[in-house]
Design a protein around this motif. Structure first.
Motif, PDB file in Angstrom:
ATOM      1  N   SER A  93       0.939  -0.944   0.100  1.00  0.00           N
ATOM      2  CA  SER A  93       0.143   0.210   0.131  1.00  0.00           C
ATOM      3  C   SER A  93       0.947   1.399   0.118  1.00  0.00           C
ATOM      4  CB  SER A  93      -1.100   0.006   1.233  1.00  0.00           C
ATOM      5  OG  SER A  93      -1.782   1.129   1.190  1.00  0.00           O
ATOM      6  N   GLY A  94       1.145   1.699  -1.350  1.00  0.00           N
ATOM      7  CA  GLY A  94       2.128   3.048  -1.107  1.00  0.00           C
ATOM      8  C   GLY A  94       3.526   2.866  -0.937  1.00  0.00           C
ATOM      9  N   GLY A  95       4.176   1.404  -1.030  1.00  0.00           N
ATOM     10  CA  GLY A  95       5.354   1.256  -0.735  1.00  0.00           C
ATOM     11  C   GLY A  95       5.577   0.568   0.640  1.00  0.00           C
ATOM     12  N   TYR A  96       4.504   0.397   1.563  1.00  0.00           N
ATOM     13  CA  TYR A  96       4.338  -0.144   2.687  1.00  0.00           C
ATOM     14  C   TYR A  96       3.783  -1.188   2.553  1.00  0.00           C
ATOM     15  CZ  TYR A  96       6.578   4.074   4.203  1.00  0.00           C
ATOM     16  OH  TYR A  96       7.415   5.277   4.331  1.00  0.00           O
ATOM     17  N   MET A  97       4.021  -2.503   3.350  1.00  0.00           N
ATOM     18  CA  MET A  97       3.359  -3.754   3.318  1.00  0.00           C
ATOM     19  C   MET A  97       2.294  -3.443   4.612  1.00  0.00           C
ATOM     20  SD  MET A  97       2.972  -6.581   1.909  1.00  0.00           S
ATOM     21  CE  MET A  97       4.585  -7.055   1.048  1.00  0.00           C
ATOM     22  N   VAL A  98       1.116  -3.788   4.258  1.00  0.00           N
ATOM     23  CA  VAL A  98       0.010  -3.630   5.007  1.00  0.00           C
ATOM     24  C   VAL A  98      -0.506  -5.047   5.442  1.00  0.00           C
ATOM     25  CG1 VAL A  98      -2.195  -2.453   5.533  1.00  0.00           C
ATOM     26  CG2 VAL A  98      -0.456  -1.343   4.520  1.00  0.00           C
TER      27      VAL A  98
ATOM     28  N   ALA B 172      -4.406  -3.393  -9.641  1.00  0.00           N
ATOM     29  CA  ALA B 172      -4.541  -5.101  -9.873  1.00  0.00           C
ATOM     30  C   ALA B 172      -3.082  -5.736  -9.639  1.00  0.00           C
ATOM     31  CB  ALA B 172      -4.756  -5.136 -11.477  1.00  0.00           C
ATOM     32  N   ASP B 173      -2.075  -4.959  -9.806  1.00  0.00           N
ATOM     33  CA  ASP B 173      -0.646  -5.299  -9.618  1.00  0.00           C
ATOM     34  C   ASP B 173      -0.274  -5.424  -8.210  1.00  0.00           C
ATOM     35  OD1 ASP B 173       0.221  -4.982 -12.309  1.00  0.00           O
ATOM     36  OD2 ASP B 173       0.928  -3.072 -12.317  1.00  0.00           O
ATOM     37  N   ASP B 174      -0.725  -4.788  -7.236  1.00  0.00           N
ATOM     38  CA  ASP B 174      -0.779  -5.066  -5.943  1.00  0.00           C
ATOM     39  C   ASP B 174      -1.584  -6.095  -5.655  1.00  0.00           C
ATOM     40  OD1 ASP B 174       0.787  -2.755  -5.429  1.00  0.00           O
ATOM     41  OD2 ASP B 174      -0.880  -1.310  -4.734  1.00  0.00           O
TER      42      ASP B 174
END
Length: 96
Positions: A30-35, A83-85
């Protein structure tokens, strides 16, 4: 002296049903951070926290993730992610 002085007597335990258990843990960028996001069986989100937290490692011991959350069952739950995330997401399923 008052009858209420000191500690209260503990209340009787409520034997009613508790909240539903979480069924899925989704680790997603999520925006460069793993959530880490917890979901019920119905794919309703009940929690979100840092994916790098120690608790994530503890919850996933012995579980194999399914890579990708592209199915239609995840459309509403993960609608804010690309979709990539979603394709790179790791979905852990808990035994109930």
């Amino acid at each position: 002296m008052s009858q209420t002085f000191g500690m209260e007597t503990p209340r009787k335990h409520n034997h009613g049903s508790h909240r539903q258990p979480s069924r899925y843990l989704v680790l997603i960028d999520s925006g460069g951070y793993m959530v880490a996001r917890l979901f019920l069986e119905t794919r309703e989100q009940v929690a979100e926290f840092d994916g790098a937290a120690e608790e994530v490692a503890t919850m996933t011991i012995g579980l194999e993730p399914e890579v990708g959350a592209l199915g239609p069952e995840w459309d509403r739950a993960l609608q804010g992610h690309s979709a990539d995330d979603r394709a790179a997401a790791m979905v852990y399923t808990f035994e109930i």
